[in-house]
Design an enzyme around this catalytic site. Structure first.
Site, PDB file in Angstrom:
ATOM      1  N   ASP A 184       0.869  -1.190   0.000  1.00  0.00           N
ATOM      2  CA  ASP A 184       0.000   0.000   0.000  1.00  0.00           C
ATOM      3  C   ASP A 184       0.900   1.232   0.000  1.00  0.00           C
ATOM      4  OD1 ASP A 184      -2.447   1.537   0.213  1.00  0.00           O
ATOM      5  OD2 ASP A 184      -1.944   1.895   2.306  1.00  0.00           O
ATOM      6  N   SER A 185       0.295   2.386  -0.292  1.00  0.00           N
ATOM      7  CA  SER A 185       1.066   3.633  -0.252  1.00  0.00           C
ATOM      8  C   SER A 185       1.534   3.923   1.179  1.00  0.00           C
ATOM      9  CB  SER A 185       0.204   4.787  -0.756  1.00  0.00           C
ATOM     10  OG  SER A 185      -0.900   4.968   0.110  1.00  0.00           O
ATOM     11  N   TYR A 233      -0.880   8.602  -2.432  1.00  0.00           N
ATOM     12  CA  TYR A 233      -0.739   8.446  -3.880  1.00  0.00           C
ATOM     13  C   TYR A 233      -1.907   9.077  -4.644  1.00  0.00           C
ATOM     14  CZ  TYR A 233       2.847   4.637  -3.703  1.00  0.00           C
ATOM     15  OH  TYR A 233       3.981   3.877  -3.543  1.00  0.00           O
ATOM     16  N   GLY A 234      -3.041   9.153  -3.982  1.00  0.00           N
ATOM     17  CA  GLY A 234      -4.317   9.394  -4.662  1.00  0.00           C
ATOM     18  C   GLY A 234      -4.446  10.668  -5.473  1.00  0.00           C
ATOM     19  N   CYS A 250      -4.420  -1.481  -1.911  1.00  0.00           N
ATOM     20  CA  CYS A 250      -4.582  -0.060  -2.208  1.00  0.00           C
ATOM     21  C   CYS A 250      -5.499   0.060  -3.423  1.00  0.00           C
ATOM     22  CB  CYS A 250      -3.200   0.523  -2.509  1.00  0.00           C
ATOM     23  SG  CYS A 250      -3.223   2.239  -3.040  1.00  0.00           S
ATOM     24  N   ASN A 251      -6.651   0.678  -3.232  1.00  0.00           N
ATOM     25  CA  ASN A 251      -7.594   0.837  -4.355  1.00  0.00           C
ATOM     26  C   ASN A 251      -6.983   1.682  -5.471  1.00  0.00           C
ATOM     27  OD1 ASN A 251     -10.592  -0.007  -3.314  1.00  0.00           O
ATOM     28  ND2 ASN A 251      -9.318   0.708  -1.632  1.00  0.00           N
ATOM     29  N   CYS A 300     -11.048   3.389  -0.337  1.00  0.00           N
ATOM     30  CA  CYS A 300      -9.630   3.668  -0.074  1.00  0.00           C
ATOM     31  C   CYS A 300      -9.315   3.009   1.263  1.00  0.00           C
ATOM     32  CB  CYS A 300      -9.385   5.170   0.013  1.00  0.00           C
ATOM     33  SG  CYS A 300      -7.769   5.618   0.686  1.00  0.00           S
ATOM     34  N   THR A 301      -8.264   2.216   1.291  1.00  0.00           N
ATOM     35  CA  THR A 301      -8.006   1.433   2.507  1.00  0.00           C
ATOM     36  C   THR A 301      -7.628   2.318   3.703  1.00  0.00           C
ATOM     37  OG1 THR A 301      -5.760   0.988   1.686  1.00  0.00           O
ATOM     38  CG2 THR A 301      -7.435  -0.689   1.286  1.00  0.00           C
ATOM     39  N   HIS A 302      -7.112   3.505   3.434  1.00  0.00           N
ATOM     40  CA  HIS A 302      -6.813   4.412   4.550  1.00  0.00           C
ATOM     41  C   HIS A 302      -8.091   4.765   5.329  1.00  0.00           C
ATOM     42  CE1 HIS A 302      -2.818   4.943   2.902  1.00  0.00           C
ATOM     43  NE2 HIS A 302      -2.491   5.760   3.894  1.00  0.00           N
TER      44      HIS A 302
HETATM   45  N1  DGL Z   1      -4.810   3.390   0.631  1.00  0.00           N
HETATM   46  C1  DGL Z   1      -4.876   3.747  -0.720  1.00  0.00           C
HETATM   47  C2  DGL Z   1      -6.172   3.423  -1.410  1.00  0.00           C
HETATM   48  O1  DGL Z   1      -6.781   2.428  -1.044  1.00  0.00           O
HETATM   49  C3  DGL Z   1      -4.172   5.000  -1.168  1.00  0.00           C
HETATM   50  C4  DGL Z   1      -4.464   6.262  -0.508  1.00  0.00           C
HETATM   51  C5  DGL Z   1      -3.476   7.274  -1.012  1.00  0.00           C
HETATM   52  O2  DGL Z   1      -2.277   6.992  -0.923  1.00  0.00           O
HETATM   53  O3  DGL Z   1      -3.935   8.322  -1.509  1.00  0.00           O
HETATM   54  O4  DGL Z   1      -6.594   4.057  -2.334  1.00  0.00           O
END
Ligand code: DGL
Length: 244
Positions: free
Chosen positions: A10-11, A42-43, A73-74, A178-180
């Site tokens: 994941d990021s 990352y998003g 990470c989506n 988003c997993t966060h």
């Molecule tokens: N946790 C990630 C997701 O599921 C990325 C969030 C990010 O880095 O912006 O999209």
């Protein structure tokens, strides 16, 4: 026979929710967690940058014997799961927003989809939305700074003012794309007073099938061989240890 790892990427901290679920179900498995915390979130990055960072992470992960990898990470799944699958011989599973169960559970209802900008703008998302748009009223929304806020305040989530990140209005269900955001699951549930779908359990079940892990181990068996790597190894380890 050489024992292989199941890898998670994941990021940053987001994928730890999937690692946690996996470790609960399969306590005897050996896992690698690669979090690219130095480059999170990352998003809001462009496609090429996200793919470049994912490629760097996979180059590192693939130095180890890998049973299967989960892009936890989506955003990375939406942007480059296919490219990674072409490059590596081990199976790669991605996580995608749980639109299907949400839309089918609330036919004709309002389903709010929270996800990053990159995820919402991706072709995969366009397809997924059009597939289920007849089943429910799907409302995509990008809380642009939310993943960054979770990454930064992971030890102090109370500090995150939800009102500044979430849209107003009533909905029947929320999908966490988003997993966060899953670290805020309970808060989001009470904020909207409706069920929240995160797809974590289903994704872990899929990973286990792909990695050919047939049965859930006895809870009393040995603990996982866990290995945190990437720029946030220490941070991710301590978040993981305080999660359960
Ligand atoms: N946790 C990630 C997701 O599921 C990325 C969030 C990010 O880095 O912006 O999209």
């Amino acid at each position: 026979m050489e024992e292989k790892f199941t890898a998670f990427f994941d990021s940053g901290v987001g994928g730890l929710a999937l690692l946690g679920e996996f470790c609960k179900r399969f306590p005897g498995e050996r896992c690698i967690y690669y979090g690219d915390n130095a480059n999170a979130p990352y998003g809001n990055r462009p496609h090429a940058e996200i793919c470049f960072l994912a490629e760097k992470a996979f180059a590192e992960i693939s130095r180890y014997p890998i049973k299967a990898a989960l892009i936890a990470c989506n955003t990375v799944t939406a942007e480059c799961v296919e490219e990674m699958r072409k490059k590596y011989t081990f199976p790669i599973v991605g996580i995608e927003p749980a639109i299907k169960p949400a839309a089918l559970s609330f036919p004709g209802g309002k389903v709010l989809l929270l996800a990053t900008r990159a995820t919402l703008q991706s072709e995969r998302m366009e397809k997924l939305l059009s597939e289920y748009s007849a089943a429910a009223d799907l409302i995509p929304y990008c809380p642009q700074e939310l993943a960054g806020a979770v990454e930064k305040n992971i030890f102090d989530l109370e500090k995150i003012p939800l009102a500044e990140h979430l849209p107003k209005g009533e909905v029947d269900a929320v999908v966490l794309g988003c997993t966060h955001y899953s670290f805020l699951r309970k808060k989001i549930e009470s904020w909207f007073a409706c069920p929240v779908f995160d797809g974590i359990a289903a994704t872990v079940r899929r990973l286990a099938i792909v990695a050919n892990i047939c049965s859930e181990n006895d809870r009393k068996t040995v603990k996982n061989g866990l290995f945190f790597m990437g720029s946030g190894a220490k941070k991710n380890k301590s978040v993981f240890e305080t999660m359960n």
